[in-house]
Scaffold this active site. Structure first.
Site, PDB file in Angstrom:
ATOM      1  N   ASN A   9       0.795  -1.131   0.004  1.00  0.00           N
ATOM      2  CA  ASN A   9       0.000  -0.077   0.071  1.00  0.00           C
ATOM      3  C   ASN A   9       0.726   1.201  -0.052  1.00  0.00           C
ATOM      4  OD1 ASN A   9      -1.623   1.984   0.523  1.00  0.00           O
ATOM      5  ND2 ASN A   9      -2.416   1.453   2.628  1.00  0.00           N
ATOM      6  N   TRP A  10       1.105   1.718  -1.134  1.00  0.00           N
ATOM      7  CA  TRP A  10       2.175   2.895  -1.272  1.00  0.00           C
ATOM      8  C   TRP A  10       1.594   4.097  -0.713  1.00  0.00           C
ATOM      9  CZ3 TRP A  10       4.362   2.317  -7.019  1.00  0.00           C
ATOM     10  CH2 TRP A  10       4.792   0.994  -7.071  1.00  0.00           C
ATOM     11  N   LYS A  11       0.345   4.374  -0.335  1.00  0.00           N
ATOM     12  CA  LYS A  11      -0.331   5.542   0.005  1.00  0.00           C
ATOM     13  C   LYS A  11      -0.061   6.600  -0.964  1.00  0.00           C
ATOM     14  CE  LYS A  11      -0.473   3.389   4.846  1.00  0.00           C
ATOM     15  NZ  LYS A  11      -0.134   3.687   6.103  1.00  0.00           N
ATOM     16  N   HIS A  98      -9.980   0.940   4.769  1.00  0.00           N
ATOM     17  CA  HIS A  98      -8.531   1.387   5.475  1.00  0.00           C
ATOM     18  C   HIS A  98      -8.653   2.552   6.604  1.00  0.00           C
ATOM     19  CE1 HIS A  98      -4.372   2.899   6.343  1.00  0.00           C
ATOM     20  NE2 HIS A  98      -4.129   1.793   5.669  1.00  0.00           N
ATOM     21  N   GLU A 100      -7.213   4.922   7.546  1.00  0.00           N
ATOM     22  CA  GLU A 100      -6.906   6.504   7.417  1.00  0.00           C
ATOM     23  C   GLU A 100      -8.258   6.875   6.472  1.00  0.00           C
ATOM     24  OE1 GLU A 100      -3.167   5.641   5.218  1.00  0.00           O
ATOM     25  OE2 GLU A 100      -2.268   5.383   7.080  1.00  0.00           O
ATOM     26  N   GLU A 170      -5.656  -4.511  10.736  1.00  0.00           N
ATOM     27  CA  GLU A 170      -4.796  -3.528  10.806  1.00  0.00           C
ATOM     28  C   GLU A 170      -5.178  -2.915  12.065  1.00  0.00           C
ATOM     29  OE1 GLU A 170      -2.868  -2.608   6.927  1.00  0.00           O
ATOM     30  OE2 GLU A 170      -4.382  -1.207   7.040  1.00  0.00           O
ATOM     31  N   GLY A 176       1.885   2.410  10.716  1.00  0.00           N
ATOM     32  CA  GLY A 176       3.029   3.730  10.474  1.00  0.00           C
ATOM     33  C   GLY A 176       3.763   4.143  11.812  1.00  0.00           C
ATOM     34  N   SER A 215       3.020  -1.758  10.382  1.00  0.00           N
ATOM     35  CA  SER A 215       4.423  -1.957  10.523  1.00  0.00           C
ATOM     36  C   SER A 215       5.003  -3.292  10.406  1.00  0.00           C
ATOM     37  CB  SER A 215       4.875  -1.561  12.051  1.00  0.00           C
ATOM     38  OG  SER A 215       4.586  -0.030  12.103  1.00  0.00           O
ATOM     39  N   GLY A 236       2.729  -1.042   4.426  1.00  0.00           N
ATOM     40  CA  GLY A 236       2.612   0.346   3.906  1.00  0.00           C
ATOM     41  C   GLY A 236       4.098   0.958   3.640  1.00  0.00           C
ATOM     42  N   GLY A 237       4.721   1.513   4.777  1.00  0.00           N
ATOM     43  CA  GLY A 237       6.224   1.875   4.509  1.00  0.00           C
ATOM     44  C   GLY A 237       7.106   0.903   4.062  1.00  0.00           C
TER      45      GLY A 237
HETATM   46  P1  PGA Z   1       2.590   0.237   7.762  1.00  0.00           P
HETATM   47  O1  PGA Z   1       1.102   0.730   7.001  1.00  0.00           O
HETATM   48  O2  PGA Z   1       3.010  -0.926   7.098  1.00  0.00           O
HETATM   49  O3  PGA Z   1       3.433   1.641   7.148  1.00  0.00           O
HETATM   50  O4  PGA Z   1       2.292   0.425   9.218  1.00  0.00           O
HETATM   51  C1  PGA Z   1       0.205  -0.282   6.741  1.00  0.00           C
HETATM   52  C2  PGA Z   1      -0.978   0.078   6.098  1.00  0.00           C
HETATM   53  O5  PGA Z   1      -1.534   1.143   6.525  1.00  0.00           O
HETATM   54  O6  PGA Z   1      -1.792  -0.624   5.451  1.00  0.00           O
END
Ligand code: PGA
Length: 253
Positions: A9-11, A98, A100, A170, A176, A215, A236-237
């Site tokens: 998930n590159w956001k 998600h 967010e 999640e 994050g 994470s 994500g990251g």
């Molecule tokens: P993260 O994000 O790996 O940076 O914690 C995961 C996500 O939001 O899908």
């Protein structure tokens, strides 16, 4: 036997040059992996470019994931992107619910369920995210919260809809933050989710893939993915660095 799935998930990250570099790196690094399914999730704007780069590299083992979609198929919805549009671009998966989107963009369980249904109506596989906040975990309501989020979609779409869907657990406090759920904490919620589905349909409970997100990195992927009910990761990251992401994919292979 459920095939493991790792989704990046590159956001809201990436320039055209970075998208090219990242996909080329992931395509090359993951070329020999045969057991894990891999998807990359660029922004809407970069999906077409990502598809072109994959095709150019002959990397048809890489699937495409979108990060969001509209619940509507078309119309006067300024700034939105619909499921048929994503399908036309060869997108396979789309993330819905998600945290967010739920938190920053105020998406309710009802909106999430409508997006889930819209995705499936166009042949996309929704990746439904559920997860509790730190306060909810501390209050001991983690299982209750994720089941409420899951039930909202089951009520709207029916249990059979989970046959062509993916779940992602999640926990908000792990996204994050660099703070990962322990393998025991993650496994416990994954088990609760699967057992809940089994009460309505054991075949779907056995076949549905439940990803862990929050994470995930190369250093913790192997222990997370070795848990009985963890079928891969939503990353994500760590998905923004080709080498790190490939290493996570290898842990799932
Ligand atoms: P993260 O994000 O790996 O940076 O914690 C995961 C996500 O939001 O899908």
């Amino acid at each position: 036997m459920r095939q493991k799935l790792v989704v990046g998930n590159w956001k809201m990250h990436g320039s055209r040059a970075q998208v090219r570099q990242l996909i080329e790196g992931v395509a090359t690094g993951s070329a020999g992996l045969s057991n894990v399914e891999i998807a990359v999730g660029p922004t809407f704007l970069h999906i077409g470019l990502a598809a072109e780069i994959c095709a150019g590299k002959g990397a048809d083992h890489l699937k495409l994931a979108a990060q969001n979609l509209s619940a509507e198929p078309q119309g006067a919805f300024t700034g939105e992107v619909s499921a048929p549009m994503l399908a036309e671009y060869g997108v396979n998966y789309v993330i819905v619910g998600h945290s967010e989107r739920r938190e920053i963009f105020a998406e309710t369980n009802q909106v999430v369920a409508a997006k889930f249904k819209a995705a499936q109506a166009s042949g996309l596989i929704p990746i439904l995210c559920v997860g509790e906040s730190l306060a909810q975990r501390q209050a001991g309501t983690s299982a209750e919260v994720v089941l409420m989020q899951l039930n909202a979609v089951i009520e709207a779409a029916g249990i059979a809809a989970l046959q062509s869907a993916v779940l992602a657990y999640e926990p908000l406090w792990a996204i994050g933050t660099g703070k990962t759920a322990s393998k025991e904490q993650a496994q416990e919620i994954h088990r609760v989710l699967r057992e809940h589905i089994a009460k309505s349909n054991t075949a779907i409970a056995q076949s549905i893939r439940i990803l862990y997100g929050g994470s995930v990195k190369a250093a913790n992927a192997t222990e997370l993915f070795s848990q009985a009910d963890i079928d891969g990761g939503l990353v994500g990251g760590a998905s923004l660095k080709a080498e790190e992401f490939v290493s996570i994919c290898k842990s799932a292979d």
